[in-house]
Design a protein around this motif. Structure first.
Motif, short mmCIF file in Angstrom:
data_model
loop_
_atom_site.label_atom_id
_atom_site.label_comp_id
_atom_site.label_asym_id
_atom_site.label_seq_id
_atom_site.Cartn_x
_atom_site.Cartn_y
_atom_site.Cartn_z
N THR A 128 19.64 149.16 105.05
CA THR A 128 19.75 149.63 106.43
C THR A 128 18.38 149.79 107.08
O THR A 128 18.15 149.34 108.20
N ILE A 129 17.44 150.37 106.35
CA ILE A 129 16.09 150.51 106.90
C ILE A 129 15.48 149.12 107.15
O ILE A 129 14.84 148.88 108.18
N GLU A 130 15.72 148.21 106.23
CA GLU A 130 15.24 146.83 106.43
C GLU A 130 15.81 146.23 107.72
O GLU A 130 15.10 145.59 108.50
N LYS A 131 17.10 146.47 107.97
CA LYS A 131 17.74 145.95 109.19
C LYS A 131 17.09 146.51 110.45
O LYS A 131 16.84 145.78 111.41
N TYR A 132 16.83 147.82 110.44
CA TYR A 132 16.20 148.43 111.63
C TYR A 132 14.77 147.92 111.81
O TYR A 132 14.35 147.63 112.93
N LEU A 133 14.04 147.81 110.73
CA LEU A 133 12.65 147.32 110.83
C LEU A 133 12.61 145.88 111.35
O LEU A 133 11.75 145.52 112.16
N GLU A 134 13.57 145.08 110.93
CA GLU A 134 13.63 143.67 111.40
C GLU A 134 13.80 143.61 112.92
O GLU A 134 13.18 142.79 113.60
N LEU A 135 14.58 144.53 113.46
CA LEU A 135 14.82 144.55 114.91
C LEU A 135 13.58 145.00 115.70
O LEU A 135 13.46 144.75 116.89
N LEU A 136 12.63 145.65 115.01
CA LEU A 136 11.45 146.18 115.70
C LEU A 136 10.25 145.24 115.60
O LEU A 136 9.18 145.52 116.16
N LYS A 137 10.42 144.12 114.89
CA LYS A 137 9.29 143.19 114.74
C LYS A 137 8.92 142.50 116.07
O LYS A 137 9.82 142.29 116.90
#
Ligand code: DXP
Ligand SMILES: NCC(=O)COP(=O)(O)O
Length: 237
Positions: free
Chosen positions: A228-237
């Motif tokens: 889940t954290i990976e998913k959110y970080l991906e959206l912030l790139k």
């Protein structure tokens, strides 16, 4: 790059439901950082419905990224800030009985109080952030009180995202442009999620940090915390 600060209030909600120490709030904070979170946010409400006073001190010992403590700046809150000196204190105008945060500050009406509080935070070496809506006069008021950052209350954006996302984000884009002109840092939070986050981030220039909790913890029930954290970080790139 916009930093992700994971709000772990809801981990404490689950823990408190049984009165023990499962899930372990400090271990979850350590693991969130291990999974890539660039900050940990908590909101130690006066009734300790989730984050307790003891959690604030326990987390202070383990958080190695940015430690962001949110709350109404009463005597209890300011004592917690003085004794833990977090990276950031986010001032929220919540009354003790609200279900959750539901409004930003009136920076003109509360100018003296907020000015004194931000000055005290500055003296302690703590970055100040004021939870605020997108009213442009309120933004100018935030500059007057001397806050380092503002945090946009994104509840209204989330509420109207599905019906018309362009309209929902427009006021935030305009307010962010003014914040940039005024030299105020920009944070954002409340009801951001995997569906609405990227559109918001792309529409708000120089967004420094988003703090996300409720939806992220709910997503983790399906995807697991690390994914889940990976998913959110991906959206912030
Ligand atoms: C300021 C803000 O929007 C969130 O931190 C909100 O206060 C979360 O609080 P709860 O987790 O108690 O809903
Ligand atoms: N400042 C917003 C926050 O910390 C988390 O809000 P939410 O994602 O729980 O609505």
């Amino acid at each position: 790059m916009t930093k992700l600060s994971v709000n772990i209030n809801k981990i404490a909600t689950i823990r408190n439901a049984r009165g023990g120490n499962i899930p372990n709030v400090t271990q979850v904070a350590i693991d969130c950082e291990k999974f890539g979170a660039q900050g940990i946010t908590i909101h130690p409400r006066p009734d300790e419905r989730h984050i307790t006073t003891q959690d604030v001190y326990d987390l202070h010992k383990v958080v190695t990224t940015e430690y962001n403590i949110e709350g109404y700046p009463n005597e209890r809150f300011m004592k917690l800030i003085e004794e833990t000196r977090p990276t950031q204190a986010t001032l929220v105008p919540d009354g003790p009985d609200v279900l959750t945060s539901n409004a930003g500050w009136d920076t003109i009406k509360h100018k003296e109080f907020l000015t004194d509080t931000c000055r005290q935070l500055n003296e302690w070496g703590v970055r100040s952030s004021i939870f605020i809506d997108t009213d442009l006069n309120n933004m100018k008021g935030a500059k007057e009180v001397g806050t380092d950052r503002i945090e946009f209350y994104t509840g209204p954006y989330a509420d109207h995202f599905d019906e018309n996302k362009e309209n929902a984000v427009k006021e935030y884009t305009e307010a962010a442009q003014l914040a940039n002109e005024l030299g105020i840092g920009i944070n954002a939070g409340h009801d951001l999620n995997l569906d609405n986050l990227k559109f918001f981030k792309d529409a708000v220039p120089n967004l420094a940090e988003v703090s996300i909790g409720h939806a992220l913890i709910a997503d983790a029930l399906y995807f697991g915390l690390e994914k889940t954290i990976e998913k959110y970080l991906e959206l912030l790139k």
